[in-house]
Design an enzyme around this catalytic site. Structure first.
Site, mmCIF file in Angstrom:
data_model
loop_
_atom_site.group_PDB
_atom_site.id
_atom_site.type_symbol
_atom_site.label_atom_id
_atom_site.label_comp_id
_atom_site.label_asym_id
_atom_site.label_seq_id
_atom_site.Cartn_x
_atom_site.Cartn_y
_atom_site.Cartn_z
ATOM 1 N N THR A 178 22.170 -20.088 -2.325
ATOM 2 C CA THR A 178 22.394 -19.676 -3.781
ATOM 3 C C THR A 178 24.277 -20.735 -3.919
ATOM 4 O OG1 THR A 178 23.911 -18.441 -2.295
ATOM 5 C CG2 THR A 178 22.262 -17.982 -2.609
ATOM 6 N N ASP A 179 24.243 -21.702 -2.959
ATOM 7 C CA ASP A 179 24.887 -23.053 -3.276
ATOM 8 C C ASP A 179 24.601 -24.058 -4.061
ATOM 9 O OD1 ASP A 179 28.060 -22.991 -2.154
ATOM 10 O OD2 ASP A 179 27.215 -22.180 0.257
ATOM 11 N N LEU A 180 23.244 -24.201 -3.027
ATOM 12 C CA LEU A 180 22.357 -25.137 -3.773
ATOM 13 C C LEU A 180 21.492 -24.990 -4.732
ATOM 14 C CD1 LEU A 180 20.116 -26.183 -0.413
ATOM 15 C CD2 LEU A 180 22.095 -27.436 -1.612
ATOM 16 N N GLY B 38 24.264 -25.180 -8.022
ATOM 17 C CA GLY B 38 24.431 -26.770 -7.852
ATOM 18 C C GLY B 38 23.069 -27.114 -9.126
#
Length: 385
Positions: free
Chosen positions: A169-171, A174
């Site tokens: 979910t971070d990637l 981003g």
């Protein structure tokens, strides 16, 4: 010489950990000058995330900070805040992931900086967005995977919900942030104005539910876990072979028929009305899958790959990471780059996955040491203001 896509664009990067830094690394790959602002006491959190490490430096930090310049600034000091305001005058883009209201309290929120630089594109990345009942909460990939539904649909049917092996979910957040920033740059060419972007991990994760979300929204039926199988396509899963594991992806009836006739030598299977159409195979997966599992267990993975590839059936070997980076695909595509580094001599990094026919990406440089470019970055605010 051909210019990079974002040559001349300047990014003031106040983000840390993964979502924001992965976004700004993409912008750096595209040619933007990225000023990574870090706290003097330790810098980005990921500088301390180890093992693994190389000579005491976190390899986690290395994955999302190439091509940037690092300056240390104490935002709690008026001198530090004044330096950020000066940099914001020059910047095209600002990326931050502070708790809601933190930068406003310092005089560094969107409204304050847009007043002095109306062309500034100000991207705020957070766990639950800048509006809504949980706007004040921090967001971490692990909890977002749990609360977005992603974890509930990942894992063995009879086992626990499972997270993905990387902070997905971070990637993806981003990536979404970079996409929004590029669109905002395009819009600015027409309007002459920047704008505030509100990009949330939770929003990005819910959007990743894709067909699962659509299925629930249209039918009201709860989704369940299928392990390495597919909810609506059969056979589309892992099978154990005599020496390893095979990933099989029969995406349509023609592929299933080709697999059975040419690779498995079992033309009776697609002729069976229980298995002829994909919907039939989904309804009868408990009958079909054990039959296929027994067949695949009788030969080595390499033999099956040859047979299936000849039949033009999508398949692959489940590789270890070490096998990935020694694979001909990685080598032929040049996915690993080696960059000069003043401490280690060279560093091996995964290159940007973006490829252009005419426009080059920026020449990659090693992730910076903490405060390596402080004088260079902050010195410009003295010279130009």
């Amino acid at each position: 010489m051909t210019r990079t896509p974002l040559e001349g664009i300047r990014v003031l990067d106040l983000s840390r950990v993964l979502a924001g830094p992965s976004c700004t690394q993409t912008l750096a790959d595209l040619g933007a000058e990225v000023w990574k602002i870090e706290h003097p006491a330790g810098g980005d959190d990921t500088r301390g995330w180890m093992p693994p490490d190389i000579g005491g430096e976190s390899t986690y930090f290395l994955c999302c900070n190439r091509g940037k310049k690092s300056a240390t600034v104490d935002l709690k000091s008026e001198t530090g805040r004044a330096a950020i305001r000066s940099l914001a005058l020059e910047a095209d883009i600002l990326v931050e992931n502070f708790r809601i209201g933190a930068l406003d309290a310092m005089g560094l929120g969107y409204e304050a900086l847009a007043e002095i630089n109306p062309r500034l594109i100000y991207c705020s990345i957070s766990g639950y967005g800048r509006t809504g009942p949980r706007a004040a909460e921090g967001g971490y990939d692990f909890t977002i995977q749990a609360e977005s539904g992603l974890m509930a649909i990942t894992g063995d049917p009879g086992g626990q919900p499972m997270k993905l092996g990387v902070a997905i979910t971070d990637l993806v957040t981003g990536m979404n942030a970079a996409q929004a920033i590029l669109a905002a740059l395009y819009a600015r060419d027409r309007t002459g104005r920047g704008q505030n972007l509100d990009i949330a991990l939770f929003d990005s994760a819910v959007a990743m539910l894709a067909n699962v979300a659509s299925g629930y929204l249209q039918t009201g039926k709860e989704s369940r876990r299928f392990g390495n199988a597919h909810a609506t396509v059969v056979p589309y899963q892992l099978f154990d072979t005599s020496d390893g594991t095979l990933a099989l992806a029969c995406g349509n009836d023609a592929q299933f028929r080709a697999m059975c006739e040419a690779a498995l030598e079992r033309p009776d299977l697609p002729a069976d009305p229980r298995f002829t159409r994909n919907r039939d195979r989904v309804d009868n997966r408990e009958v079909l899958i054990p039959v296929l599992a027994e067949i695949f267990s009788g030969r080595a993975t390499g033999e099956w790959l040859t047979k299936l590839e000849t039949a033009k059936v999508p398949c692959g070997k489940v590789r270890k990471v070490s096998e990935v980076f020694s694979s001909p695909e990685v080598m032929k595509r040049g996915l690993v780059i080696e960059v000069a580094d003043p401490v280690h001599g060279t560093l091996k990094l995964v290159r940007s996955p973006l490829n252009f026919s005419d426009t080059p990406l920026a020449e990659p440089t090693a992730p910076p040491r903490l405060g390596e470019h402080t004088d260079e970055i902050l010195g410009r605010t003295v010279m130009e203001n």
